[in-house]
Structure formats: structure tokens, C-alpha cells
Design an enzyme around this catalytic site. Sequence first.
Site, PDB file in Angstrom:
ATOM      1  N   ASP A 352      53.515   7.066  30.842  1.00  0.00           N
ATOM      2  CA  ASP A 352      54.526   7.944  31.408  1.00  0.00           C
ATOM      3  C   ASP A 352      54.482   9.317  30.747  1.00  0.00           C
ATOM      4  O   ASP A 352      54.715  10.334  31.376  1.00  0.00           O
ATOM      5  CB  ASP A 352      55.915   7.321  31.242  1.00  0.00           C
ATOM      6  N   ARG A 356      56.382  11.442  22.995  1.00  0.00           N
ATOM      7  CA  ARG A 356      57.558  10.926  22.311  1.00  0.00           C
ATOM      8  C   ARG A 356      57.360   9.453  21.934  1.00  0.00           C
ATOM      9  O   ARG A 356      56.273   8.888  22.075  1.00  0.00           O
ATOM     10  CB  ARG A 356      58.800  11.126  23.179  1.00  0.00           C
ATOM     11  N   ASP A 357      58.421   8.836  21.473  1.00  0.00           N
ATOM     12  CA  ASP A 357      58.361   7.428  21.047  1.00  0.00           C
ATOM     13  C   ASP A 357      58.436   6.513  22.261  1.00  0.00           C
ATOM     14  O   ASP A 357      59.364   5.734  22.424  1.00  0.00           O
ATOM     15  CB  ASP A 357      59.494   7.123  20.058  1.00  0.00           C
ATOM     16  N   GLU A 358      57.414   6.616  23.120  1.00  0.00           N
ATOM     17  CA  GLU A 358      57.376   5.813  24.339  1.00  0.00           C
ATOM     18  C   GLU A 358      55.919   5.578  24.717  1.00  0.00           C
ATOM     19  O   GLU A 358      55.321   4.595  24.331  1.00  0.00           O
ATOM     20  CB  GLU A 358      58.150   6.522  25.458  1.00  0.00           C
ATOM     21  N   TRP A 427      58.800   0.320  41.120  1.00  0.00           N
ATOM     22  CA  TRP A 427      58.134   0.023  39.854  1.00  0.00           C
ATOM     23  C   TRP A 427      57.244  -1.220  40.010  1.00  0.00           C
ATOM     24  O   TRP A 427      56.030  -1.148  39.811  1.00  0.00           O
ATOM     25  CB  TRP A 427      59.175  -0.157  38.752  1.00  0.00           C
ATOM     26  N   GLU A 640      58.813  16.023  33.229  1.00  0.00           N
ATOM     27  CA  GLU A 640      59.544  14.816  33.632  1.00  0.00           C
ATOM     28  C   GLU A 640      60.752  15.161  34.483  1.00  0.00           C
ATOM     29  O   GLU A 640      61.033  14.496  35.477  1.00  0.00           O
ATOM     30  CB  GLU A 640      59.992  14.052  32.386  1.00  0.00           C
ATOM     31  N   HIS A 661      54.506  14.723  32.284  1.00  0.00           N
ATOM     32  CA  HIS A 661      54.922  13.506  32.981  1.00  0.00           C
ATOM     33  C   HIS A 661      54.371  13.612  34.402  1.00  0.00           C
ATOM     34  O   HIS A 661      54.861  14.409  35.187  1.00  0.00           O
ATOM     35  CB  HIS A 661      56.454  13.461  33.022  1.00  0.00           C
TER      36      HIS A 661
END
Length: 763
Positions: A352, A356-358, A427, A640, A661
Amino acid sequence: MTSTSWLAAMITPEQDFDGAPLLRREFTLDDGHGAVAKATLRATALGVYEASINGVPVGPDVLSPGWSSYEWRLRYRSYDVTAVITPTSVIGVELGNGWYRGRLAWHGLSNLYGSELGFFGQLDIEFADGHVQTVASDTTWQAGPSATTVNDLYDGQTIDARRLQAGWAEPGFARDGAQGADWTGVRELAFDAGRLAEPVGPPVVRTGVVRPVEVFTSPGGKTLVDFGQNLVGWLRFTVQGEAGRTITVRHAEVLEDGELGARPLRSAKATDTFILSGGRDSFEPTKTFHGFRYAEVTGWPGTLTADDLEAVVVHSYLERIGTFECSNDLVNQLHRNIVWGLRGNFLDLPTDCPQRDERLGWTGDIAVFAPTAAYLYDVKGFLQDWLLDLATEQKAQDGLVPITVPDVLKYCPQPAEFPAPESSALWSEASVWVPWALWEAYGDLGVLQKQYESMAAHTRRVEGLLSANGLWDSGFQFGDWLDPDAAPDQPWAAKADTAVVATACMYRTARLTAQAAGLLGKHDDEAHFNALAARVRNAFAEHYVAASGTIRSDCTTVYALAIAFDVLLTPELREFAGNRLAELVRDNGYRVSTGFAGTPFITHALTDTGHVNEAYRLLLEEGCPSWLYPVTMGATTVWERWDSMLPDGTINPGEMTSFNHYALGAVADWMHKAIGGIRPLEPGYSRVLIQPQPGEGISWARTSLKTPHGEVRAAWTLDGGEFRLEATVPDGVAADVVLPDGSRHGVTGGTHRFEARVGVLVN
């Protein structure tokens, strides 16, 4: 190589060595068998590895073996190392935490797959007389410390050049006792070699270098480096300074008030640290990666200049196959932003965001972006590999396609108020929409054959979730996520009714699954899924479409999906929906009013219902929210949020403010097909439609695509109502060329030129 051929064991060092151990195995060639004819190293790791023979890297890949669903599928890579084998050789391996043991997701957790790093490797050396010598990972190997003292994908890497051990991966190291005093042995880990899998997709490699465009001092006195492009990778440099001096590099995508804008990184530190040895040190932190345009550098000896460092661009190796360019410079920059967003997020899996922390493989993003990706690059192997993980995760969860693949979130605590995981419209649809996009793009029926079980399992599971009335109107849904009219802290609060979105998605999924079944000769399934699609379509008409034609929630997304997915029952309803959609777009001043669900389809829906100029005006709008607003704000990737940065230069206060994104860049699919004019009439472009649809604000466009049958090109100009088109079709391929005046021309291989008169384009 099958699992029964493996002689190797999964080994781990007796000491952890700061999470970045070195492994080595020295050996001599067997005598009396002639020259080495071929030598192949097969390697993988629990963590990430870099392998070498006699100090020479075995391949260009980094961060191997990447991130797969480790519980069931651990990929290995094969290397031809014939050229670097000598009578006495050393296999050297550097390990790091990677995705296996490093921090993943936003919960602050590490070790989600395991607590011990491991290496599994086997070198098979074939001699001229047919003899095979095998050197495999086992307990005879040695382990020692590297110069890396910290490594994490989110937080960064620390390298202490004083700890470098010269020659550790070459013959003779530690023989005299002065070297390698702190080295230890290894032990074997329990490991099922049946988990090993050859990769279908390409490796992660260094794909380019970006030089700084400016080095400057921030208002707070910090030294900042601007690379002019939001990219994914790391910095590389050579420097000399006093021993023990520390250079710290922090990374971020944007500036705020002239300083590094690190808040969108959330808890990710994105910081690399380098400790100098006193000599001339070369640094490259290959056990992490960052999404950044700007770097803040502290501790540099002397004055830092743009010549002192470079950014290394890192992503999966992909071949560029599609191009697009037009008369509007802002649109061209938008297209470049979409390409760079793909590059940054296609790092071993479709993530995605890369900063960042993803950095997770969110299924919804790729479900809508797959057609765009498949045009820009050859992503067949890349996405097929990811789909294998999707199917594996799905099978382990009784047909449920998780929202991220690999599904690391199943190991993370969720708030008590969250519902139990269940299929989610758009999704979970990735299980059907992505293989279908690959089928349309490349015409390989094998993609559908491999993924059909997954496609059918998802569709059947959602069939079981439908209400008695045939609607998908229960359970949690993301819906039209990140509707621009929703509050920054309420990304789910869209205008579009979530059940309308879900039911429309289910109709498309059932239709595609039925078509796949028919192509594969599964005619009972084809009939079943066609009947399911009809049931859902009728339910949509009965419960969501008023007699007037108005669709429940009466917003742009519901009309865009109803048109794009062909869910409406009659031509009259479709015409009404197109007119209403165009009206809503006009009433909103041509600013975007759709989120993740509606945005990829709205320009298609407008064009397909005769509202070409509204589609162009929507694309060309520069006010926020719009596709071009970020471009006017200096964006070099897709954001994003439409307003990840606010007009005053401050960062959106929401928790999710990624500046890289790709999902909203799915509009490029329309740019390629409607503006550029190239689309397949048959999967894989064995027959091609060339139909540019000019609109207000663009006077020329050209696009090209390397198809499985050769390159297709289209270039058009519009001057004073005179439309001219040059179309090139590969030999053996038939194409229909449709001009703006409605005339249709059948052509075959070669370059063809056409002219037509176009009426005045009006608002």
C-alpha cells in the site's frame, strides 16, 4: 529441484550477533574429475540474505528471499556461480531480520513469524566427468559478527565500519588464529523442506540511482538533501572522517515548515546510522528500505555537497512495456507519478505504501490497480507469485481472502470492538479481479487455471454471506474508503452506501468467475455463477434502484460502479445513470468526490455513457480534491489522500497521509484506453481496438504497448477540428480502428494513418 533432492539443513548461528550474523563455509573441490562444468547455488533464509562466493555477490538481488506466506511457502533463488568457483572457495552469507523477524504493521510487534534467523543453501558443482559435489548448509559452517548492529525494515540500519572484517568471505580467513576469534559455530533448526518453493516472480534489485538536486540548510539549522523524486531505496556514499564519528540519516517524503515531515511515518524511525572507522568507508544499508524524497544528514565530516551521496532505487525487477504522453504537462507528470508509485510499491509484493509502519500487501489497492500495472510493466510473474500466497492464506482460512497478503495481521491484536475477519468487498475481490486483469493483459489461460480454485472459493464464500434477498448488506465493509468528503479521522464515512458498493462488486465478481469457469470448461460452475450473478443483479435492481433510476445514496461512486460493472438491467437505466453521474460531476465543479471504490472506474463510466468531456474535465481539474492538485503541489508520486498535503503546505492531520500510494493512480487505465486509445478486443491483445476519444484540454496524445504479439502504438493530434491518427499494429494481429466520427476500419500488421473531422468540443 524437488524437496527429496535437498541435502541442506536450515542453520542458525549459536549467537545472534545483533541480528545481522555472517555465515561462511570454506571448501576445496574434489580431485580427479576434470574442470567444473556448472555450479548452481540455491539459497533461502528465515530473514533476508546476501550470498557471495569468494567475496563476489552471487546475483544482483537484495532483500531476498522477500516476503511470502512463510508458514506454507518459503521461496528460494537459484544462481549460476560457475564463473567464480576456484579450487578453494568460500560461500559467504550475510543475514538480516527482514520481514521474517523484523517489525511488521503498526502494532509495534516483531518476531511474528519466528524468533531465530536461519539460512538454507545448497551448492551443487557438476564436473566434466559427471561427478557432482554438494556443499550444503550444515553444522560445519561458522558464524560471526558483521558491521551491522541494528537492522529493521521500518526503523533502519546501523553500520559500524570499525567492525568490518576484511576477507571474511574469502579463502584463508581465520586460519592463523588472529582473525575470526569471535566466530562461533551454528546449529540446525527444525525445518520442513516441503515449504520450499521456486519463485514465480522476479527478485528485488537495485534499478537505478538518483542524484541530489539540492543540499540546503533548514530553518532549524539541519542539513537537508532533496533528491527531487519520491523514491524507495536507500542512500549510498563513501566518506572519510575520524574513527567513531557517527553520521545519522533520517528519511521522509515531504517537508513541513521547511523541516523533515516525519509525522506521516508514524512509529517508523526510517533512520540509518553510520559509524566511521577512520579510513575511507563505503556505506550502503541493504537490510532496510525507505520511502523518501528528502534526507536529513547530521554528523557529516566537513561540508556535505550533492556530489557526496546518491539514492539507490530498489524494487522488483520489472520490464517496462507501456508508455503514455500527451499535450498537457501536468497530466504527463501525473502519469510519471503513477509509474514511480508502482515502482516504489512493487517491492517483492504489491504494498500500500513504502514508508510508514505498514508496507503491507493490501488486497483492495491491487484489486483496482492491476489493469494499470499490467499495462505499464510486465507484472505477470510478479502478481502471479503474490496470488499464490493469496490462495495459500485463503485456503488456510476456509476461503476467506484476507485484507492483506501475506496476512500478518492475523498475528496482531485488534481492538475488541472490531468484528471477526470476514470477506470484504473490493479487498477480497483481488482473488478474482487480479487474475482476470492478468488474463486480459497477457492472454495466458494458465493464470486462470492456477487461480481458479481461489476465485471460485471466494465467490462461493461471499455467496454464503448474502442476505436472503440476494444483497451483500451485512458485516463490516471498507466501502468507498477515503471518500474526500469524509473527515480525516473517519476514512470509512463515505457518501456511498457500503451495501450498494459491496453488492455491485459481488455482481462483477460472480460474472468474472463464471467467465473463467467457461474458459476452463467447468460448465456446471459456469452455470452456477451465472445464476448467482443474475440473482445479485436482480436484487440490486429491486432494492437499490428506484423507478426513476436513482441509485441508493445518489452519489458519484454508486453510479460509476453500476455503469462500469454493467449491473443495471436496461439501457434506459444505464443512460439515466450516465446522465446523473455527469450531472453530479459538473455540480461538484469537476472535483473528485470518490474514494478507493469509485475512483478507478468513474472516468470509464463517464466515457462509456457518452460523457467524454466530463471525464476530461474531471482529470484536468487542478483544485483540491483532484488528480492534478497534488501535481500542482509538487508531488512526484500519487498520494493516499487527495489532500495528503493541504494547500498551505501543512500535512493532513489524519493518521493515514502517505505520499506514495498507487491506488488512486488507477485512472491511468482510462488514460491508456480512452485518451491513448489502446485496449484489447481479445485477451493478450491478439485482437486490438484502437479508439482514441479526444476531449477538451488535450490536443495530442501518444501511447504504446509491448503485447505478447508485438508492439501496438497509437498517436493522434487534433487541430481545428481535424483529427489525425497514426496506428501501428504487429504482424499477424487484427485491429479495429474507430475514429471520433464513428467510422470503423479493420486493419492488420503495419502502420496506418487516418483522418476525421471532429465537431467543436464544448463543456
